[in-house]
Design a protein around this motif. Structure first.
Motif, mmCIF file in Angstrom:
data_model
loop_
_atom_site.group_PDB
_atom_site.id
_atom_site.type_symbol
_atom_site.label_atom_id
_atom_site.label_comp_id
_atom_site.label_asym_id
_atom_site.label_seq_id
_atom_site.Cartn_x
_atom_site.Cartn_y
_atom_site.Cartn_z
ATOM 1 N N THR A 576 44.420 45.540 37.612
ATOM 2 C CA THR A 576 43.634 44.319 37.846
ATOM 3 C C THR A 576 42.677 44.429 39.040
ATOM 4 N N GLN A 577 43.095 45.163 40.072
ATOM 5 C CA GLN A 577 42.207 45.305 41.233
ATOM 6 C C GLN A 577 40.901 45.968 40.854
ATOM 7 N N GLN A 578 41.023 47.008 40.001
ATOM 8 C CA GLN A 578 39.820 47.720 39.599
ATOM 9 C C GLN A 578 38.940 46.829 38.729
ATOM 10 N N ILE A 579 39.573 46.045 37.876
ATOM 11 C CA ILE A 579 38.813 45.105 37.048
ATOM 12 C C ILE A 579 38.017 44.171 37.953
ATOM 13 N N GLU A 580 38.696 43.669 38.984
ATOM 14 C CA GLU A 580 38.037 42.758 39.911
ATOM 15 C C GLU A 580 36.800 43.424 40.520
ATOM 16 N N ASP A 581 36.970 44.653 41.003
ATOM 17 C CA ASP A 581 35.838 45.378 41.598
ATOM 18 C C ASP A 581 34.696 45.509 40.597
ATOM 19 N N LEU A 582 35.061 45.890 39.356
ATOM 20 C CA LEU A 582 34.022 46.140 38.354
ATOM 21 C C LEU A 582 33.325 44.855 37.926
ATOM 22 N N VAL A 583 34.100 43.762 37.854
ATOM 23 C CA VAL A 583 33.484 42.487 37.491
ATOM 24 C C VAL A 583 32.476 42.088 38.560
ATOM 25 N N LYS A 584 32.855 42.303 39.803
ATOM 26 C CA LYS A 584 31.957 41.941 40.906
ATOM 27 C C LYS A 584 30.669 42.762 40.868
ATOM 28 N N VAL A 585 30.777 44.014 40.434
ATOM 29 C CA VAL A 585 29.577 44.853 40.313
ATOM 30 C C VAL A 585 28.687 44.331 39.187
ATOM 31 N N ASN A 586 29.326 44.002 38.055
ATOM 32 C CA ASN A 586 28.552 43.553 36.898
ATOM 33 C C ASN A 586 28.002 42.140 37.042
ATOM 34 N N PHE A 587 28.772 41.268 37.720
ATOM 35 C CA PHE A 587 28.333 39.873 37.881
ATOM 36 C C PHE A 587 28.402 39.485 39.352
ATOM 37 N N PRO A 588 27.432 39.982 40.134
ATOM 38 C CA PRO A 588 27.517 39.787 41.588
ATOM 39 C C PRO A 588 27.509 38.320 42.001
ATOM 40 N N LYS A 589 26.962 37.453 41.161
ATOM 41 C CA LYS A 589 26.874 36.044 41.565
ATOM 42 C C LYS A 589 28.087 35.216 41.159
ATOM 43 N N ALA A 590 28.888 35.774 40.277
ATOM 44 C CA ALA A 590 30.029 34.999 39.772
ATOM 45 C C ALA A 590 31.118 34.891 40.831
ATOM 46 N N LYS A 591 31.832 33.765 40.788
ATOM 47 C CA LYS A 591 32.988 33.605 41.685
ATOM 48 C C LYS A 591 34.211 34.153 40.960
ATOM 49 N N VAL A 592 34.766 35.198 41.533
ATOM 50 C CA VAL A 592 35.843 35.939 40.863
ATOM 51 C C VAL A 592 37.130 35.792 41.653
ATOM 52 N N GLN A 593 38.242 35.584 40.946
ATOM 53 C CA GLN A 593 39.531 35.517 41.628
ATOM 54 C C GLN A 593 40.556 36.305 40.831
ATOM 55 N N ARG A 594 41.380 37.046 41.561
ATOM 56 C CA ARG A 594 42.430 37.808 40.908
ATOM 57 C C ARG A 594 43.765 37.105 41.129
ATOM 58 N N MET A 595 44.593 37.092 40.108
ATOM 59 C CA MET A 595 45.896 36.445 40.237
ATOM 60 C C MET A 595 46.980 37.372 39.686
ATOM 61 N N ASP A 596 47.718 37.989 40.596
ATOM 62 C CA ASP A 596 48.845 38.826 40.193
ATOM 63 C C ASP A 596 49.866 38.796 41.324
ATOM 64 N N MET A 597 50.886 39.605 41.219
ATOM 65 C CA MET A 597 51.956 39.563 42.215
ATOM 66 C C MET A 597 51.435 39.817 43.630
ATOM 67 N N ASP A 598 50.329 40.577 43.712
ATOM 68 C CA ASP A 598 49.827 40.921 45.036
ATOM 69 C C ASP A 598 49.055 39.772 45.689
ATOM 70 N N THR A 599 48.450 38.910 44.888
ATOM 71 C CA THR A 599 47.677 37.811 45.484
ATOM 72 C C THR A 599 48.483 36.520 45.565
ATOM 73 N N THR A 600 49.684 36.509 44.993
ATOM 74 C CA THR A 600 50.434 35.249 44.964
ATOM 75 C C THR A 600 51.766 35.334 45.687
ATOM 76 N N SER A 601 51.947 36.391 46.482
ATOM 77 C CA SER A 601 53.245 36.527 47.135
ATOM 78 C C SER A 601 53.448 35.458 48.212
ATOM 79 N N ARG A 602 52.361 35.003 48.824
ATOM 80 C CA ARG A 602 52.508 33.984 49.848
ATOM 81 C C ARG A 602 52.870 32.643 49.224
ATOM 82 N N LYS A 603 53.690 31.887 49.938
ATOM 83 C CA LYS A 603 54.129 30.595 49.409
ATOM 84 C C LYS A 603 52.929 29.664 49.195
#
Length: 824
Positions: A576-603
DNA sequence: AGCACGCCGACT
DNA sequence: GTCGGCGTGCTC
């Protein structure tokens, strides 16, 4: 003579039997089935907590029996129904009594005695000759720890093992003292209240006597109004101090009392009301049908197969309303609370206060509080993950299991129970209705519905009249031949661009977190593996490090191959991290958010992301299976499945089923509002039956194909499985032990008259991941082909429970999994 | 699980 | 000899 048959609170196979204790006459009335007592146990009469499972009368006086020391509970902590479940679970899952019992009781309620060693004020220097280095070492360590310490702490500071001997010597010499402290983690949170103790006729003389004590007078006058109030509130309202109150207490005009309060795990969080709405025809029919069983209190099981968005939650809500009206209670299981906050908030929004929520990241104290609330009948509904099936309701009317196909309902720790299985038995015991719901029922449940065990209810239409999304399958092999080496097909990129320009939202799904899951050398093929586990390490771009997803081990990235020193390192296995990077390259203006165990560990991170997605502050949400269920956002019109192959290619008999479920669930996130939804599914196997069926939303045809395969290869639902896992640090030993168990097993079965053992017993084989955290893993799989399952269980019980010490040496862990969901 | 007992190799 | 590690067996 009355005898209590108890299970001591020792997690060991050797103590997993009933022990008899005499009940002293003064405890006759207090000791009942289901109550906890303290008993002396073993040579040192160590005081142990024990659970009374039986009380029997004996004529013969057995003077050898020890006596129950005391009772812990006023009321039984386990009800008769729960006791029945304990016995049943031990048989079903081949677990210990104590393991089954612990399912019903929050961890913080279990008492354990700890040895506390205190140094006495003696001149030990004289008593102990300096040659006694070990004893002196213990004493100096004790001094360093402040004169007293618990034995377990002391042992951490002393590196030789026979500490008990030395402790005994020191005790005899009167240098130390041993006390046993009950490590009761019971933390009923209380708040101090005051209560007025003055009668009406005493009032006047007392008030006049307080002429000079102005503050005290104010306090008494306030108390006269309310009779009872929390100290904190009283002091705040009266603007007085504690000392005035204390002097009133000394005079005997008031008394302090401790009142039990609950911590609220949801804090002051407010839930928007979720109003009841008029069910459509299909929903209404389902509600009426199930209500009839609720009314009759018949323990019937319903399987609701409803397409994504068909409004199953509203059905549950209206059924629960009926249950509550009957004065009964309901349990609702959801796969993982933190993954389905929307569902939970709908329940809270509809029913408000009288709900207890049990999710996996409650603290022990919070869990205990919720459990107490249920026990004190302050709530009528429990909504929670797997373990909520044990909620101590006394008058259960209904159990709902949402997304019943989810694997989270199977416990990964002993006892490896299946919450659906427990729910069935519990509903049977307590005459309550069981409702299973899913857009993609598990083959087991669906098969049982076909067989007539469950009543099938089908919902074919979405509740809000929207259509199911169209699914477009992209053959990634063709994409590649046309010169597109990117992970996004041309269609997906175009659809994403369209969605962006229409101000709609996109969900991209990939069931693999991290950046790249495989780092390998282009020159020699070396792959970076975890040194503790047999698994490739995943590159995480945020920390620029490699992580092992099994043990958490972290390593720096390798710049050159440690084998051949080539600097050509290939990053494969997209996450998913790589997808996020690639999406940002392809759609620089879009607001992108990743949601997986690494981004949601905080309460609270989870809710935050979903909240901003809801408010359309995110255009493209990228996630793992965490985003596949429960999300209901009408503005999502595009769902992109980056690769359906990650689950499809798993070497597990459920791979096709899992793929179908995941694709259907993820696809179901699209087009829930007014706009039509679209799903783009990328795969290298566009003709696989599970892919084809999921593109047509055709559950029935998938089930037909899959059931045929399961039948042919003797897999569930046509066979029961029993998986034995062996693990340990010494690979050869693990194999040898597994092998001897297999041999003995075959011998037993053969002597029972079963000669075709090759189909029944498979293994021992190395597990799919052959090493985790430095432990090697082997497994034996048993199938009940042409042999009663009960016989297989009996043989396993004989070898691995009744004679465990004979076959399983120290250093080898052996677990038994009845009907595992995965055999990899 | 904890604890005692007893065997055995490795040291003063 | 004896200290300390380790396997074995028992707990109502």
């Amino acid at each position: 003579m009355q005898i209590a048959q108890v299970i001591v609170n020792n997690n060991s196979y050797q103590t997993d039997k009933l022990f008899d204790y005499e009940i002293p006459t003064d405890l006759f009335r207090k000791v009942k089935r289901g109550i906890r007592v303290m008993v002396p146990f073993g040579n040192g009469n160590k005081r142990l907590e024990a659970y009374v499972l039986n009380v029997i009368e004996s004529n013969s006086r057995n003077s050898k029996l020890k006596k129950v020391l005391a009772v812990i509970d006023e009321e039984p902590i386990l009800s008769e129904d729960q006791l029945r479940l304990v016995f049943w679970m031990r048989n079903q899952y081949l677990c210990k009594y104590i393991e089954a019992i612990h399912c019903f009781i929050p961890k913080s309620m279990v008492n354990k005695e700890r040895k506390k060693i205190t140094l006495l004020d003696h001149s030990w220097e004289e008593v102990l000759p300096s040659s006694q280095k070990k004893l002196r070492n213990i004493i100096t360590t004790l001094q360093a720890l402040g004169g007293s310490a618990y034995l377990d702490l002391l042992m951490q500071h002393i590196d030789y093992k026979e500490i008990n001997e030395s402790i005994k010597v020191l005790l005899e010499k009167n240098i130390i003292d041993i006390k046993y402290e009950l490590n009761s983690k019971i933390n009923i949170k209380t708040e101090q209240y005051v209560r007025i103790k003055i009668e009406e006729e005493q009032w006047q003389p007392i008030i006049s006597s307080l002429k000079r004590a102005k503050k005290q007078k104010i306090l008494l006058e306030m108390l006269k109004e309310v009779k009872e109030i929390s100290v904190k509130e009283l002091l705040e309202r009266s603007n007085t101090s504690r000392s005035s109150l204390n002097s009133l207490q000394e005079k005997g005009y008031i008394e302090y009392i401790d009142v039990e309060i609950s911590r609220n795990p949801f804090g002051d969080k407010k839930f928007d009301p979720f109003y009841k709405f008029e069910p459509n025809e299909e929903q209404k029919k389902a509600i009426d049908q199930i209500s009839a069983s609720i009314k009759n209190e018949s323990s019937e099981t319903y399987l609701i197969h409803g397409v994504t968005g068909s409004g199953k939650t509203e059905i549950y809500l209206q059924l629960i309303e009926k249950v509550l009206k009957k004065g009964k209670q309901a349990i609702v299981l959801v796969p993982e609370i933190s993954l389905t906050p929307q569902t939970v908030s709908r329940f809270m929004g509809r029913f408000g206060e009288r709900i207890a929520v049990l999710h996996s990241n409650l603290s022990d104290g919070e869990r205990y509080d919720e459990w107490r609330r249920i026990l004190r009948q302050e709530v009528d509904i429990v909504i929670g993950a797997r373990s909520a099936i044990f909620a101590p309701f006394k008058n259960l009317g209904m159990i709902v299991i949402d997304e019943e196909h989810e694997h989270t309902y199977k416990s990964e720790q002993t006892p490896r129970y299946n919450a659906i299985h427990i729910a069935e038995y519990r509903s049977h015991l307590e005459n309550s209705v069981l409702v299973l719901g899913s857009a993609t029922p598990s083959l087991e449940s669906y098969h049982r519905a076909i067989e007539g065990d469950f009543t099938l209810i089908t919902l074919k239409n979405r509740a809000m009249k929207s259509n199911l999304p169209t699914v477009e399958v992209i053959n990634m092999a063709e994409e590649f031949h046309h010169g597109n080496t990117s992970i996004f097909s041309t269609e997906l990129l175009k659809a994403m661009a369209d969605t962006l320009s229409n101000h709609h939202q996109t969900i991209l799904f990939l069931n693999r977190r991290g950046h790249s899951s495989v780092l390998s050398c282009k020159a020699c093929g070396y792959t970076v593996k975890c040194q503790y586990c047999d698994i490739t390490m995943t590159f995480h771009s945020a920390e620029k490090r490699l992580k092992c997803h099994y043990c958490g081990n972290v390593k720096n990235i390798v710049k050159s191959c440690p084998e051949c020193h080539s600097e050509e390192i290939k990053y494969a296995g997209i996450g998913t991290q790589q997808i996020e990077d690639l999406v940002k390259v392809n759609f620089p203006k879009a607001k992108v958010q990743r949601m997986d165990m690494d981004t949601t560990s905080r309460k609270g991170a989870h809710e935050k992301i979903l909240e901003s997605f809801k408010h359309q502050e995110i255009d493209i949400l990228i996630g793992t299976q965490m985003i596949s269920k429960g999300l209901d956002f009408p503005n999502v019109t595009l769902v992109g499945i980056i690769s359906a192959d990650t689950t499809l290619n798993l070497p597990d008999f459920r791979a096709a089923e899992k793929t179908f479920q995941l694709v259907t669930q993820v696809a179901g996130r699209a087009g829930r509002g007014l706009e039509e939804g679209k799903v783009i599914l990328q795969t290298y196997e566009p003709n696989h039956y599970s892919i084809v069926a999921s593109t047509h939303h055709d559950y029935e045809s998938f089930v037909k194909d899959e059931l045929m395969i399961r039948k042919e290869f003797h897999y569930p639902p046509f066979a029961n499985l029993l998986l034995l896992n062996f693990s340990g640090k010494n690979e050869k030993q693990v194999y040898a032990i597994a092998n001897s168990v297999a041999t003995n097993m075959k011998y037993i079965l053969y002597s029972e008259g079963f000669k075709e053992l090759d189909a029944i017993l498979l293994g021992p084989n190395p597990s799919m991941i052959s090493k985790i955290k430095e432990s090697y893993r082997y497994q034996i799989l048993l199938k009940d082909i042409g042999i009663p399952f009960s016989l297989l269980k009996k043989a396993v019980k004989y070898l691995l429970i009744d004679n465990r010490s004979k076959y399983i040496p120290q250093g080898i862990t052996c677990t038994i999994d009845i009907n595992p969901l995965s055999i990899i």
